[in-house]
Design a protein around this motif. Structure first.
Motif, PDB file in Angstrom:
ATOM      1  N   GLY A  12       0.808  -1.226   0.000  1.00 45.91           N
ATOM      2  CA  GLY A  12       0.000   0.000   0.000  1.00 45.91           C
ATOM      3  C   GLY A  12       0.835   1.267   0.000  1.00 45.91           C
ATOM      4  O   GLY A  12       0.539   2.224  -0.724  1.00 45.91           O
ATOM      5  N   ASN A  34      -3.938   0.086  12.605  1.00 47.60           N
ATOM      6  CA  ASN A  34      -3.300   0.268  13.917  1.00 47.60           C
ATOM      7  C   ASN A  34      -2.465   1.543  13.985  1.00 47.60           C
ATOM      8  O   ASN A  34      -1.789   1.891  13.008  1.00 47.60           O
ATOM      9  N   ALA A  85      -4.303  -6.335   4.631  1.00 44.24           N
ATOM     10  CA  ALA A  85      -3.679  -7.629   4.915  1.00 44.24           C
ATOM     11  C   ALA A  85      -4.515  -8.753   4.294  1.00 44.24           C
ATOM     12  O   ALA A  85      -5.745  -8.671   4.223  1.00 44.24           O
ATOM     13  N   THR A  88      -8.531  -9.723   4.087  1.00 46.34           N
ATOM     14  CA  THR A  88      -9.368  -8.647   4.641  1.00 46.34           C
ATOM     15  C   THR A  88     -10.282  -8.034   3.579  1.00 46.34           C
ATOM     16  O   THR A  88     -11.351  -7.516   3.884  1.00 46.34           O
ATOM     17  N   GLY A 108      -3.089 -11.683  -2.571  1.00 48.60           N
ATOM     18  CA  GLY A 108      -3.378 -12.485  -1.388  1.00 48.60           C
ATOM     19  C   GLY A 108      -4.843 -12.877  -1.289  1.00 48.60           C
ATOM     20  O   GLY A 108      -5.217 -13.721  -0.470  1.00 48.60           O
ATOM     21  N   ARG A 165      11.369 -15.821  -0.704  1.00 48.18           N
ATOM     22  CA  ARG A 165      11.889 -15.151   0.498  1.00 48.18           C
ATOM     23  C   ARG A 165      10.929 -15.459   1.651  1.00 48.18           C
ATOM     24  O   ARG A 165       9.724 -15.609   1.446  1.00 48.18           O
ATOM     25  N   VAL A 302       4.691  -5.520  -7.969  1.00 48.56           N
ATOM     26  CA  VAL A 302       3.276  -5.321  -8.330  1.00 48.56           C
ATOM     27  C   VAL A 302       2.860  -3.848  -8.362  1.00 48.56           C
ATOM     28  O   VAL A 302       1.721  -3.536  -8.715  1.00 48.56           O
TER      29      VAL A 302
HETATM   30  P1  NAD Z   1       0.974  -5.674   5.112  1.00 43.14           P
HETATM   31  O1  NAD Z   1       0.640  -6.522   6.265  1.00 43.14           O
HETATM   32  O2  NAD Z   1       2.356  -5.140   4.967  1.00 43.14           O
HETATM   33  O3  NAD Z   1      -0.020  -4.412   5.079  1.00 43.14           O
HETATM   34  C1  NAD Z   1      -1.405  -4.537   5.261  1.00 43.14           C
HETATM   35  C2  NAD Z   1      -1.964  -3.202   5.703  1.00 43.14           C
HETATM   36  O4  NAD Z   1      -3.384  -3.339   5.816  1.00 43.14           O
HETATM   37  C3  NAD Z   1      -1.463  -2.713   7.064  1.00 43.14           C
HETATM   38  O5  NAD Z   1      -1.114  -1.366   6.962  1.00 43.14           O
HETATM   39  C4  NAD Z   1      -2.687  -2.843   7.977  1.00 43.14           C
HETATM   40  O6  NAD Z   1      -2.731  -1.827   8.959  1.00 43.14           O
HETATM   41  C5  NAD Z   1      -3.814  -2.644   6.976  1.00 43.14           C
HETATM   42  N1  NAD Z   1      -5.084  -3.214   7.413  1.00 43.14           N
HETATM   43  C6  NAD Z   1      -5.295  -4.427   7.968  1.00 43.14           C
HETATM   44  N2  NAD Z   1      -6.618  -4.570   8.255  1.00 43.14           N
HETATM   45  C7  NAD Z   1      -7.222  -3.433   7.838  1.00 43.14           C
HETATM   46  C8  NAD Z   1      -8.556  -2.968   7.856  1.00 43.14           C
HETATM   47  N3  NAD Z   1      -9.551  -3.705   8.369  1.00 43.14           N
HETATM   48  N4  NAD Z   1      -8.817  -1.746   7.343  1.00 43.14           N
HETATM   49  C9  NAD Z   1      -7.823  -0.973   6.808  1.00 43.14           C
HETATM   50  N5  NAD Z   1      -6.556  -1.366   6.788  1.00 43.14           N
HETATM   51  C10 NAD Z   1      -6.247  -2.575   7.290  1.00 43.14           C
HETATM   52  O7  NAD Z   1       0.565  -6.488   3.826  1.00 43.14           O
HETATM   53  P2  NAD Z   1       1.256  -6.442   2.387  1.00 43.14           P
HETATM   54  O8  NAD Z   1       2.469  -7.296   2.399  1.00 43.14           O
HETATM   55  O9  NAD Z   1       1.341  -5.047   1.905  1.00 43.14           O
HETATM   56  O10 NAD Z   1       0.171  -7.248   1.554  1.00 43.14           O
HETATM   57  C11 NAD Z   1      -1.040  -6.653   1.117  1.00 43.14           C
HETATM   58  C12 NAD Z   1      -1.599  -7.496  -0.008  1.00 43.14           C
HETATM   59  O11 NAD Z   1      -0.632  -7.510  -1.075  1.00 43.14           O
HETATM   60  C13 NAD Z   1      -1.831  -8.977   0.356  1.00 43.14           C
HETATM   61  O12 NAD Z   1      -2.938  -9.440  -0.385  1.00 43.14           O
HETATM   62  C14 NAD Z   1      -0.561  -9.656  -0.136  1.00 43.14           C
HETATM   63  O13 NAD Z   1      -0.749 -11.022  -0.414  1.00 43.14           O
HETATM   64  C15 NAD Z   1      -0.270  -8.852  -1.400  1.00 43.14           C
HETATM   65  N6  NAD Z   1       1.127  -8.867  -1.834  1.00 43.14           N
HETATM   66  C16 NAD Z   1       2.149  -8.772  -0.928  1.00 43.14           C
HETATM   67  C17 NAD Z   1       3.468  -8.793  -1.371  1.00 43.14           C
HETATM   68  C18 NAD Z   1       4.620  -8.716  -0.416  1.00 43.14           C
HETATM   69  O14 NAD Z   1       5.689  -9.219  -0.748  1.00 43.14           O
HETATM   70  N7  NAD Z   1       4.477  -8.116   0.731  1.00 43.14           N
HETATM   71  C19 NAD Z   1       3.754  -8.901  -2.733  1.00 43.14           C
HETATM   72  C20 NAD Z   1       2.685  -8.942  -3.639  1.00 43.14           C
HETATM   73  C21 NAD Z   1       1.383  -8.947  -3.168  1.00 43.14           C
END
Ligand code: NAD
Length: 338
Positions: A12, A34, A85, A88, A108, A165, A302
């Motif tokens: 994000g 949070n 996350a 969600t 995800g 990773r 992405v």
């Molecule tokens: P993350 O845990 O780093 O971030 C998730 C964010 O969502 C956090 O800021 C959290 O505060 C927020 N959040 C959680 N519940 C919430 C709610 N009810 N309302 C509003 N905000 C809320 O997760 P991420 O790694 O950025 O992953 C996000 C998505 O992207 C997932 O679907 C993941 O599979 C996908 N993704 C992740 C990666 C990676 O390597 N991290 C790569 C590609 C895709």
């Protein structure tokens, strides 16, 4: 176009920054659940911070200023990128539907959350005008980019060994820290089906292990091709594909650590590399197969896809125009990394 980013984590925060760099988009605000250090930083960066209604008190108790609720953020927006996350977004989809807002989801989530799964290079047109689009995961995005760069050779099957990773650099509670873990044990891994959510009839097999590193994934891919190709044709095709960079034999680079160091040295913010990074020396051809090894920066690959997916939902910009606009604005290159 006014765009909100719901969920400000690894993905994000990068998508929010990328939106701010687009001439045709405006970032309305971002949300977090949070009141941690990132929430404090959002305020310092001058970005509008919105929170789920049930989290308002937590933020108030901690003295972190918020602009309003997620629902209020959505009311001000034309579209939303949901980067909450894993798992969600399904809950939020009902909100987006009730407000008639197009949404871009992440890998995800299950594929059926959206009307189309998305890889800019492979199926931009399928997403045009669709209300709900899902950008596939980092590994799937890497596989699809590589497969679509080779589709001119006529692909009959694809095999990928994925070395994943364990966690993103900022994640302090994930592992393994001293193991190579089969994830999953039973094959194929879910990545094969995820790729097929974009290229529906592809004959593909994937398996994956997780290793204790946070920098990048590595993929070892074998493509069986129907046509004739020489090594120089494969290299030429990769060099002419957006969002893939080659590592020259002269560079001597053979690790993800060195790739990330190059990203730092060339001034990439956060050492992000949204391009797939392929090792030229790993390209091997026999009578009917091409083998290649490449690295995927999971935190950023992405990001350009999300920007293109937003444009696709609006249906006003063509595939290559969008890819070019996105890549120019984000400094994404093609050719050689080094
Ligand atoms: P993350 O845990 O780093 O971030 C998730 C964010 O969502 C956090 O800021 C959290 O505060 C927020 N959040 C959680 N519940 C919430 C709610 N009810 N309302 C509003 N905000 C809320 O997760 P991420 O790694 O950025 O992953 C996000 C998505 O992207 C997932 O679907 C993941 O599979 C996908 N993704 C992740 C990666 C990676 O390597 N991290 C790569 C590609 C895709």
């Amino acid at each position: 176009m006014k765009v909100a980013v719901n969920g400000y984590g690894t993905i994000g925060k990068r998508v929010a920054e990328a939106i701010r760099l687009q001439g045709d988009m405006e970032l309305v605000g971002v949300s977090k659940a949070n009141p941690d250090y990132e929430a404090i930083l959002i305020n310092k960066l001058g970005i509008g911070l919105y929170v789920p209604e049930e989290s308002l008190k937590k933020f108030e108790d901690k003295g972190v200023k918020v602009k309003g609720t997620v629902e209020e953020m959505m009311r001000k927006s034309d579209a939303v990128v949901d980067a909450t996350a894993e798992g969600t977004a399904q809950k939020y989809k009902a909100l987006y539907q009730s407000m008639n807002k197009p949404a871009v989801f992440q890998g995800g989530e299950d594929a059926d959350i959206a009307d189309a799964s998305f890889s800019a290079l492979c199926n931009y047109d399928e997403a045009i005008g669709k209300k709900y689009v899902r950008v596939v995961s980092c590994n799937t995005t890497g596989i699809l980019r590589m497969v679509c760069s080779m589709k001119g050779f006529g692909i009959s099957s694809v095999n990928v060994d994925i070395i994943r990773r364990a966690a993103d650099p900022r994640e302090v509670k994930k592992g393994p820290i001293n193991s190579i873990t089969l994830d999953p044990v039973k094959v194929p891994s879910h990545h094969a089906d995820d790729v097929k959510s974009v290229i529906h009839d592809l004959n593909i097999f994937t398996r994956a292990v997780v290793v204790p590193t946070t920098l990048m994934h590595i993929h070892q891919m074998t493509l069986r091709i129907k046509g004739k190709a020489e090594r120089k044709d494969i290299i030429g095709s990769i060099l002419n594909t957006p969002r893939i960079l080659l590592l020259s034999p002269a560079s001597g680079v053979k690790s993800t650590a060195e790739i990330i160091e190059i990203a730092r040295d060339i001034g990439r913010k956060r050492s992000d590399l949204p391009e797939v990074i392929a090792f030229e020396d790993s390209i091997f051809l026999d009578e009917e197969s091409v083998m290649i090894t490449y690295a995927v920066h999971q935190e950023s690959i992405v990001v350009p896809e999300n920007i293109d997916a937003i444009r696709a939902t609006q249906g006003k910009v063509s595939k290559m125009d969008s890819i070019n606009m996105t890549d120019r604005s984000l400094g994404i290159k093609m050719g050689y990394l080094i």
